[in-house]
Design a protein around this motif. Structure first.
Motif, PDB file in Angstrom:
ATOM      1  N   LEU A 137      36.399 -47.037  71.922  1.00  0.00           N
ATOM      2  CA  LEU A 137      35.010 -47.371  72.038  1.00  0.00           C
ATOM      3  C   LEU A 137      34.765 -48.803  71.615  1.00  0.00           C
ATOM      4  CD1 LEU A 137      33.364 -44.139  70.158  1.00  0.00           C
ATOM      5  CD2 LEU A 137      33.480 -44.674  72.641  1.00  0.00           C
ATOM      6  N   ASP A 138      33.878 -49.799  72.241  1.00  0.00           N
ATOM      7  CA  ASP A 138      33.769 -50.904  71.818  1.00  0.00           C
ATOM      8  C   ASP A 138      32.221 -51.317  71.869  1.00  0.00           C
ATOM      9  OD1 ASP A 138      36.349 -52.412  72.353  1.00  0.00           O
ATOM     10  OD2 ASP A 138      36.390 -51.478  74.265  1.00  0.00           O
ATOM     11  N   PHE A 139      31.756 -52.060  70.602  1.00  0.00           N
ATOM     12  CA  PHE A 139      30.591 -52.140  70.454  1.00  0.00           C
ATOM     13  C   PHE A 139      30.281 -53.730  70.140  1.00  0.00           C
ATOM     14  CE2 PHE A 139      31.795 -47.998  68.733  1.00  0.00           C
ATOM     15  CZ  PHE A 139      30.715 -47.349  69.153  1.00  0.00           C
ATOM     16  N   HIS A 140      29.235 -54.252  70.920  1.00  0.00           N
ATOM     17  CA  HIS A 140      28.972 -55.613  70.446  1.00  0.00           C
ATOM     18  C   HIS A 140      27.218 -55.796  70.214  1.00  0.00           C
ATOM     19  CE1 HIS A 140      27.875 -59.944  71.722  1.00  0.00           C
ATOM     20  NE2 HIS A 140      28.933 -59.975  70.780  1.00  0.00           N
ATOM     21  N   TYR A 141      26.904 -56.445  69.256  1.00  0.00           N
ATOM     22  CA  TYR A 141      25.600 -56.905  68.949  1.00  0.00           C
ATOM     23  C   TYR A 141      25.706 -58.459  68.420  1.00  0.00           C
ATOM     24  CZ  TYR A 141      21.344 -57.549  66.854  1.00  0.00           C
ATOM     25  OH  TYR A 141      19.764 -57.920  66.483  1.00  0.00           O
ATOM     26  N   ALA A 142      24.736 -59.179  69.186  1.00  0.00           N
ATOM     27  CA  ALA A 142      24.331 -60.602  68.444  1.00  0.00           C
ATOM     28  C   ALA A 142      23.101 -60.715  68.490  1.00  0.00           C
ATOM     29  CB  ALA A 142      25.069 -61.477  69.760  1.00  0.00           C
ATOM     30  N   GLY A 143      22.372 -61.182  67.361  1.00  0.00           N
ATOM     31  CA  GLY A 143      21.172 -61.508  67.026  1.00  0.00           C
ATOM     32  C   GLY A 143      20.861 -61.218  65.506  1.00  0.00           C
ATOM     33  N   THR A 187      31.273 -57.220  66.294  1.00  0.00           N
ATOM     34  CA  THR A 187      31.879 -56.636  67.272  1.00  0.00           C
ATOM     35  C   THR A 187      32.931 -55.340  66.464  1.00  0.00           C
ATOM     36  OG1 THR A 187      33.944 -58.187  67.021  1.00  0.00           O
ATOM     37  CG2 THR A 187      32.341 -58.633  68.759  1.00  0.00           C
ATOM     38  N   ALA A 188      33.011 -54.386  67.443  1.00  0.00           N
ATOM     39  CA  ALA A 188      33.896 -53.318  66.815  1.00  0.00           C
ATOM     40  C   ALA A 188      34.724 -52.538  68.035  1.00  0.00           C
ATOM     41  CB  ALA A 188      32.997 -52.116  66.125  1.00  0.00           C
ATOM     42  N   HIS A 189      35.930 -52.433  67.393  1.00  0.00           N
ATOM     43  CA  HIS A 189      36.852 -51.789  68.372  1.00  0.00           C
ATOM     44  C   HIS A 189      37.284 -50.341  67.880  1.00  0.00           C
ATOM     45  CE1 HIS A 189      39.448 -51.441  72.011  1.00  0.00           C
ATOM     46  NE2 HIS A 189      40.598 -51.046  70.929  1.00  0.00           N
ATOM     47  N   ILE A 190      36.904 -49.342  68.447  1.00  0.00           N
ATOM     48  CA  ILE A 190      37.478 -47.851  67.614  1.00  0.00           C
ATOM     49  C   ILE A 190      38.252 -47.230  68.718  1.00  0.00           C
ATOM     50  CG2 ILE A 190      36.016 -46.147  66.559  1.00  0.00           C
ATOM     51  CD1 ILE A 190      35.650 -48.582  64.922  1.00  0.00           C
ATOM     52  N   THR A 191      39.093 -46.238  68.151  1.00  0.00           N
ATOM     53  CA  THR A 191      39.684 -45.403  68.682  1.00  0.00           C
ATOM     54  C   THR A 191      39.453 -43.935  67.927  1.00  0.00           C
ATOM     55  OG1 THR A 191      41.468 -46.825  68.984  1.00  0.00           O
ATOM     56  CG2 THR A 191      42.087 -44.619  69.247  1.00  0.00           C
ATOM     57  N   THR A 192      39.067 -43.108  68.932  1.00  0.00           N
ATOM     58  CA  THR A 192      38.485 -41.967  68.218  1.00  0.00           C
ATOM     59  C   THR A 192      39.816 -41.090  68.158  1.00  0.00           C
ATOM     60  OG1 THR A 192      38.301 -40.638  70.388  1.00  0.00           O
ATOM     61  CG2 THR A 192      36.391 -41.907  69.878  1.00  0.00           C
ATOM     62  N   THR A 193      39.571 -39.739  67.428  1.00  0.00           N
ATOM     63  CA  THR A 193      40.766 -38.674  67.261  1.00  0.00           C
ATOM     64  C   THR A 193      41.267 -38.235  68.513  1.00  0.00           C
ATOM     65  OG1 THR A 193      39.100 -37.038  66.730  1.00  0.00           O
ATOM     66  CG2 THR A 193      39.977 -38.187  64.938  1.00  0.00           C
ATOM     67  N   GLU A 194      40.292 -38.279  69.821  1.00  0.00           N
ATOM     68  CA  GLU A 194      40.884 -37.695  71.036  1.00  0.00           C
ATOM     69  C   GLU A 194      41.778 -38.713  71.838  1.00  0.00           C
ATOM     70  OE1 GLU A 194      37.279 -36.657  72.893  1.00  0.00           O
ATOM     71  OE2 GLU A 194      37.111 -34.539  71.635  1.00  0.00           O
ATOM     72  N   GLY A 195      41.829 -40.073  71.230  1.00  0.00           N
ATOM     73  CA  GLY A 195      42.434 -41.135  71.739  1.00  0.00           C
ATOM     74  C   GLY A 195      41.868 -42.164  72.721  1.00  0.00           C
TER      75      GLY A 195
END
Length: 222
Positions: free
Chosen positions: A42-48, A31-39
Motif C-alpha cells: 500500500l502506498d500513501f501520499h499527501y502534500a499540503g 509518504t508511506a510504503h506499507i506491506t500488509t500481513t497478506e503480502g
C-alpha cells in the motif's frame, strides 16, 4: 483501519513499512510504503497543510477513545469465530446492536456498539457454560482453562481480548476493557441461545447484556 468500498471500517494489519514526513513551505509532504500481513503493498501520499489542535489548556483529561460509565448492550446480531486448540477451544463471541458489520466481521460498519468476548471452552465443546475472567500469565496470555475469558488489554488506541467497542456518529471509535464479572450462555427449548452478561470494566463500570437468539459462525464475504 482503512475505509473500504465494502464497509466503513476494515482492519488491515501491517507486517512492515516505512513512513517519511518532510516539512515544506506549503505544509507537509507525507509518504508511506506499507506491506500488509497478506503480502500486499500500500502506498500513501499527501502534500499540503496539516492543522494542529492545541489542547495544552484543556482542563479535562478524559480519553476520547475510552467508553466511560455503565453500558447495557441490546444485541440484534450474534456471531463467533472458532480457533481450535490442543486442550481447549477459543471462541471469539461478537454481539452487535446493529445489523451492518464490516466485511471481516470485526466492527460495526455504522454507528453502533459491539460486545467482544474472548472465551475458552473444553475441547470440541459448544459455547454453553458460565465464564469468568482468566488468570493472566503475562500481558498477552492466560491460563487457557474451560470457562474463562481473556480480560481486555489496551494496546495503543485499541483493546484486545474481551471488551466493548463503540463506533460513534463521526466514525471515531471508543473502547472499554472487560476485566471481571460473569457471562452465562445457555440453550433454550427451541434451540436458541440465551446470553446473560453481568460484567465489569477495568474502571469498575458495569457492562450488561441479555440476549436470546441465534449465534452463528461468521462467514467471510471475501
Amino acid at each position: 483501519m482503512l475505509f473500504d468500498s465494502g464497509s466503513i471500517i476494515r482492519t488491515v494489519p501491517f507486517s512492515s513499512g516505512e513512513m517519511n514526513v518532510v516539512h515544506t513551505g506549503a505544509g507537509y509532504d507525507f509518504t508511506a510504503h506499507i506491506t500488509t500481513t497478506e503480502g500486499k503493498t500500500l502506498d500513501f501520499h499527501y502534500a499540503g497543510p496539516i492543522t494542529m489542535e492545541d489542547h495544552s489548556d484543556d482542563t479535562t483529561t478524559e480519553d476520547s477513545t475510552v467508553i466511560s460509565g455503565d453500558v447495557n448492550i441490546r444485541p440484534v446480531l450474534a456471531q463467533y469465530m472458532l480457533y481450535p486448540g490442543t486442550k481447549t477451544d477459543n471462541y471469539v463471541l461478537r454481539l452487535f446492536d446493529v445489523n451492518q458489520v464490516t466485511t471481516d466481521g470485526v466492527h460495526p460498519a455504522v454507528p453502533g456498539m459491539k460486545l467482544n468476548m474472548d472465551l475458552y471452552t473444553a475441547k470440541d465443546s459448544d459455547l454453553v457454560g458460565t465464564y469468568k475472567v482468566g488468570t493472566k500469565k503475562n500481558n498477552y496470555s492466560i491460563n487457557e482453562e474451560p470457562g474463562v475469558f481473556f480480560p481486555g488489554t489496551k494496546y495503543a488506541t485499541i483493546t484486545l481480548g474481551s471488551f466493548c467497542e463503540r463506533v460513534n456518529k463521526n466514525l471515531s471509535v471508543a473502547y472499554c476493557s472487560i476485566t471481571g464479572g460473569t457471562m452465562t450462555i445457555s440453550k433454550t427449548e427451541d434451540g436458541k441461545y440465551h446470553v446473560k452478561a453481568d460484567l465489569l470494566t477495568d474502571k469498575g463500570d458495569k457492562v450488561t447484556c441479555d440476549y436470546t437468539g441465534a449465534i452463528t459462525a461468521f462467514q467471510s464475504a471475501q
